[in-house]
Motif scaffolding. Structure first.
Motif: not given
Length: 184
Positions: A34, A96, A98, A131, A133, A157
């Motif tokens: 980010t 964010g 993906r 991270d 997504e 995740h």
């Protein structure tokens, strides 16, 4: 600019506390960085940090936030299971995006972890924070994924990948905000 929600998660709630407990580390890879919150937070304990962020609206802020910090190397890049261009759904308003198919997606450059390590002459990664997504599965299923060169992984995740991690010599643990995986 620091993203407010992520600032609170990283600096106030300390969602990556298991990393802090590891003490001094060499190489940290911040995938899905980010605007650099995790990279800034881990800076005092790391020797070198590579921060990857493919979102076009976030990357300039990442670069600006770390420009005075020589240990952090930002990249406008996605980590995936292939080297090449991929479609990216950029949802910078929520912090964010993906890799995903879609009409309004833009194209981003992606690379496998093994290729990134080779291009940047990285022998071993002490901390891999990821991270992205839900795109983690593709990263860890890359045919050239360098399992033997990763010491510790942290992310939200990773639960669906428990068998893959354990089959490659890692012990997985749940913690309040996600999962950790440590080389046995």
């Amino acid at each position: 600019m620091i993203h407010g929600r992520f600032f609170n998660e990283v600096f106030v709630d300390e969602i990556y506390k298991p990393v802090r407990e590891r003490g001094s580390v060499g190489v940290v890879l911040d995938v899905g960085s980010t605007t650099g919150e995790f990279s800034l937070w881990v800076y005092p304990q790391a020797k070198t940090i590579y921060a990857l962020e493919p979102a076009s609206e976030l990357y300039p802020h990442l670069r600006e936030n770390v420009k005075e910090l020589p240990k952090i190397h930002p990249f406008n890049l996605a980590l995936s299971d292939i080297n090449g261009d991929q479609r990216f759904y950029d949802d910078s308003t929520s912090g964010g995006g993906r890799l995903a198919e879609g009409e309004n997606n833009r194209i981003v450059k992606s690379t496998t972890l093994a290729s990134f390590m080779e291009e940047n002459k990285i022998e071993e990664i002490d901390i891999l924070k990821i991270d992205i997504e839900g795109g983690e599965k593709a990263v860890f299923n890359a045919p050239d994924f360098p399992w033997d060169k990763i010491m510790f992984v942290i992310g939200e995740h990773l639960g669906s990948l428990q068998g893959l991690f354990e089959g490659n010599g890692f012990k997985m643990d749940n913690y309040q905000y996600g999962f950790t995986a440590e080389r046995k």
